[in-house]
Design an enzyme around this catalytic site. Structure first.
Site, short mmCIF file in Angstrom:
data_model
loop_
_atom_site.label_atom_id
_atom_site.label_comp_id
_atom_site.label_asym_id
_atom_site.label_seq_id
_atom_site.Cartn_x
_atom_site.Cartn_y
_atom_site.Cartn_z
N CYS A 59 0.84 -1.21 0.00
CA CYS A 59 0.00 0.00 0.00
C CYS A 59 0.87 1.26 0.00
O CYS A 59 1.68 1.47 0.90
CB CYS A 59 -0.92 -0.04 1.22
SG CYS A 59 -1.65 1.55 1.68
N CYS A 62 0.31 3.56 2.97
CA CYS A 62 0.91 2.97 4.17
C CYS A 62 2.41 3.26 4.21
O CYS A 62 2.97 3.57 5.28
CB CYS A 62 0.68 1.46 4.20
SG CYS A 62 -1.06 0.97 4.16
#
Length: 431
Positions: A59, A62
């Protein structure tokens, strides 16, 4: 006998608080903890306050968040009431992610004494620290000088409303401060000068001042200070007089019981819209049983479309929304002219209170689902699975029909569209 004594001693040691043969030991050292299914519950029970980042290694959001958490962790660990930061690979520990309703990445959850709430605050390290300090602050801070008041307001920042009781005892607001601890700062000023009275615009004591630093708004309450009246003032001032509607402020309205007087403009940044907002503030101040909000089509067209706004709609448009699937238009006053908008708003409110309204339903699916951003990875996977099954059934039903170039292009397009639709979730998360 000696062996029995040794075994008894060992059992007693294992039963002592904080000592376990299997439970992992955690410490507050300013580092981000890496948790998994085997130690997650132990970590949550070991700390009064712990912020957990449910992430996925692939991600992008993230990856950008991770260094911010690393920077914030030692600062939060050094607080008088330390806050620990931890992370969980939710892509690997899917059962743990499902248990905590994680459907997009990253999802941040703050656990306070074992009870979780989703974190919607800022993600830059410095701002994240400032935001989280609210949750470990005293219920009511006691301020003893003008400088202490100034320092308190500066430290509180602009994320939450601030209540300062001048000449009030902390016991007056303590119960309500506990009730609304997650949503506002509370304090009482014991000693202050006339300069403070001028600065915060009150002329007698006791007085409770409500500040909204990010909106440059404040309100004054002179009593009575019984729980019912004080509670009404505090609850009504958790929101600014007029709320600009966006993804973040909609979350604040989620549990709001009052109806919302919504004004839809073409562009909320235009001078005409800014002048209208000033008029709305005056109306909101006199009608605190309602929430007043506004949104510009230029800023959030999809939201405005829910209320039937299109290119032909005369703006500004006013409606009263119940916060979910219904809204009301006032017959004869659906839009505002440029002149004397204050009188038009008064007539609109009068018509609403007298019941001269037409009930309507917002366009599209359940609006609470729209507010809560419920569509996440599991929903997307289910939809993709159903679509794939339907396509498979259709292809089997065809008598070995050759797959032409055009049909293959359609299949490729469908696959790429599904991938794109499942790539991103709400709130800058990736599914």
């Amino acid at each position: 006998m000696r062996l029995l004594t040794i075994l008894c001693s060992l059992v007693l040691c294992l039963l002592k608080p904080g000592i376990s043969a299997t439970a992992p030991q955690f410490k507050v050292d300013g580092k981000v903890l890496e948790l998994e299914e085997s130690n997650f519950d132990s970590a949550i029970s070991s700390f009064d306050y712990i912020l957990v980042d449910f992430y996925a290694p692939w991600c992008g959001h993230c990856k950008r968040l991770s260094p911010q958490l690393d920077e914030a962790a030692p600062v939060l660990a050094g607080l008088k009431e330390p806050i620990v930061i931890a992370k969980v690979n939710a892509d690997k520990y899917t059962r743990l992610a499902r248990k905590h309703d994680v459907d997009a990445y990253p999802t941040l959850k703050l656990f306070m004494h074992g009870v979780s709430m989703e974190y919607f605050g800022p993600r830059k390290a410095e701002l994240l620290v400032q935001y989280l300090k609210k949750f470990v602050a005293p219920d009511v801070s006691v301020l003893s000088s003008d400088s202490a008041i100034s320092d308190f307001v500066e430290a509180a920042g602009s994320f939450f409303p601030i209540y300062i009781g001048f000449g009030l005892n902390e016991t007056v607001t303590s119960n309500l401060a506990v009730k609304y601890k997650k949503r506002a700062w509370f304090s009482v000023a014991k000693d202050f000068s006339d300069d403070a009275m001028v600065l915060y615009d009150f002329d007698k004591v006791p007085a409770l001042v409500a500040l909204h630093p990010s909106y440059k708004q404040q309100s004054i309450f002179y009593g009575p200070f019984e729980d019912e009246f004080l509670g009404d003032f505090i609850k009504q001032n958790l929101l600014p007089l007029v709320v600009p509607l966006n993804h973040e402020t909609l979350k604040l309205l989620k549990d709001e019981e009052r109806k919302i007087v919504l004004t839809i403009t073409a562009d909320e940044n235009e001078d005409q819209s800014q002048n209208l907002i000033k008029v709305l503030k005056a109306a909101a101040s006199a009608n605190r049983d309602l929430v007043f909000g506004y949104v510009g089509v230029q800023q959030w067209e999809d939201f405005a479309d829910k209320f039937g706004v299109d290119k032909k709609t005369k703006l500004p448009k006013m409606i009263v929304w119940n916060g979910d699937e219904e809204y009301f238009s006032v017959i004869g006053i659906e839009s505002l002219d440029k002149e004397d908008q204050g009188s038009q708003i008064s007539r609109f409110l009068e018509g609403y209170r007298e019941g001269r309204t037409e009930r309507k339903t917002v366009k599209g699916p359940s609006f609470m689902g729209f507010i809560n951003s419920l569509i996440g990875i599991r929903t997307v996977y289910i939809v993709v699975f159903i679509v794939a099954v339907i396509m498979l059934i259709q292809s089997i039903g065809k008598d070995d029909e050759p797959l032409g170039v055009g049909r293959r292009d359609e299949v490729d397009h469908a696959e790429s569209s599904e991938a794109e639709s499942s790539q991103y979730g709400p709130e800058k998360k990736e599914d």
